[in-house]
Design a protein around this motif. Structure first.
Motif, short mmCIF file in Angstrom:
data_model
loop_
_atom_site.label_atom_id
_atom_site.label_comp_id
_atom_site.label_asym_id
_atom_site.label_seq_id
_atom_site.Cartn_x
_atom_site.Cartn_y
_atom_site.Cartn_z
N THR A 21 0.84 -1.21 0.00
CA THR A 21 0.00 0.00 0.00
C THR A 21 0.87 1.26 0.00
OG1 THR A 21 -0.11 0.03 2.42
CG2 THR A 21 -1.85 -1.17 1.26
N LEU A 22 0.35 2.27 -0.70
CA LEU A 22 1.05 3.56 -0.75
C LEU A 22 0.67 4.41 0.47
CD1 LEU A 22 0.59 4.45 -4.54
CD2 LEU A 22 2.71 3.79 -3.39
N ARG A 23 0.61 3.77 1.62
CA ARG A 23 0.17 4.49 2.82
C ARG A 23 1.35 5.06 3.59
NH1 ARG A 23 -4.01 0.66 6.03
NH2 ARG A 23 -4.85 -0.45 4.24
N THR A 24 2.55 4.62 3.25
CA THR A 24 3.72 5.07 4.02
C THR A 24 4.72 5.73 3.08
OG1 THR A 24 4.99 3.03 3.70
CG2 THR A 24 3.45 3.08 5.58
N PRO A 25 5.54 6.63 3.62
CA PRO A 25 6.55 7.28 2.77
C PRO A 25 7.56 6.29 2.20
CG PRO A 25 6.41 8.34 4.95
CD PRO A 25 5.56 7.10 5.00
N GLN A 26 7.68 5.12 2.82
CA GLN A 26 8.67 4.14 2.37
C GLN A 26 8.13 3.20 1.29
OE1 GLN A 26 7.68 4.48 5.64
NE2 GLN A 26 9.42 5.64 6.42
N ALA A 27 6.85 3.31 0.96
CA ALA A 27 6.22 2.29 0.11
C ALA A 27 6.90 2.14 -1.26
CB ALA A 27 4.73 2.61 -0.08
N LEU A 28 7.21 3.27 -1.91
CA LEU A 28 7.79 3.17 -3.26
C LEU A 28 9.17 2.53 -3.22
CD1 LEU A 28 6.62 6.64 -4.64
CD2 LEU A 28 5.81 4.39 -5.42
N GLU A 29 9.94 2.90 -2.21
CA GLU A 29 11.28 2.32 -2.07
C GLU A 29 11.16 0.81 -1.80
OE1 GLU A 29 13.40 4.36 1.03
OE2 GLU A 29 15.23 3.21 0.63
#
Ligand SMILES: O=C(O)C(=O)C[C@H](O)[C@H](O)COP(=O)(O)O
Length: 215
Positions: free
Chosen positions: A49-57
């Motif tokens: 999920t794109l719920r956290t700032p770390q998701a894309l990484e």
């Protein structure tokens, strides 16, 4: 396996295993061992999920280091989310609701999309835009199995992935319905298992989920 031999579709994503894990990652160091633990338990389609700032990484790490996993992006709410997820290596997208703009953005980015719906009008809008493999969210809260049974008549051509309020205790009731292709849920990746690095627990949960029967 089929998913690498042709263009991935939303239905391929739904049919690969009985459960799509909904994953929330706060630490990129958890991403790769967690993905390997799920794959070891038979679950390859991973919704980060794109719920956290770390998701894309985290998606980038899984895409680069766990070739047997197919990483997807969850919580895709905007066109920008879709583009960023594709750049990070996501191969499918899941949204908690649906807008035609998000549908177009996913198509432009080459991402099969499981759009979120909870009403007949939302199903019709998604179908108008060419989507027929849909996420029912939030499934338990919005009517559960009774709602899915009611939709079998008018929307008999739709395959659903109910998500929201589903765990090991009630997944089977959903998977017994003919319009349910798979279910989604966060129970396969508990926050405390991530914190403790308890990868074998995640593999065990994934193995139990893989063994669930579908119709
Ligand atoms: O983040 C998203 O994109 C969502 O749509 C929400 C998730 O699918 C549900 O929160 C999962 O529900 P639980 O399995 O009950 O935890």
């Amino acid at each position: 396996m089929a998913v690498t031999q042709h263009t991935l579709t939303a239905l391929d994503v739904m049919r690969d295993a009985p459960v799509i894990p909904v994953i929330v990652l706060h630490d990129v160091r958890h991403a790769v061992p967690m993905a390997r633990a799920l794959v070891a338990g038979g679950i390859r389609m991973l919704e980060v999920t794109l719920r956290t700032p770390q998701a894309l990484e985290c998606m980038r790490a899984i895409a680069a280091e766990v070739p047997d996993a197919v990483v997807g992006a969850g919580t895709v709410r905007t066109s920008a989310d879709a583009a960023a997820a594709a750049r990070a290596g996501a191969r499918f997208a899941v949204s908690p609701g649906f807008t035609p703009a998000v549908g177009r953005a996913c198509r432009d980015a080459g991402l099969p999309l499981l759009p979120g719906v909870a009403t007949g009008s939302e199903i019709m809008t998604a179908q108008e835009e060419g989507f027929s493999a849909l996420k029912f969210f939030p499934a338990v809260q919005a009517g559960g199995t009774a709602m899915l049974k009611a939709w079998q008549g008018p929307f008999g051509d739709v395959a659903f992935c109910p998500t929201g309020g589903i765990q090991s205790g009630n997944a089977a009731e959903f998977l017994a319905l003919k319009n349910v292709a798979c279910v989604g849920g966060s129970w396969l990746v508990p926050a405390d298992a991530l914190e403790q690095g308890d990868w074998s627990r995640i593999t065990r949960l994934a193995r139990e989920a893989s063994a669930l029967q579908r119709v």
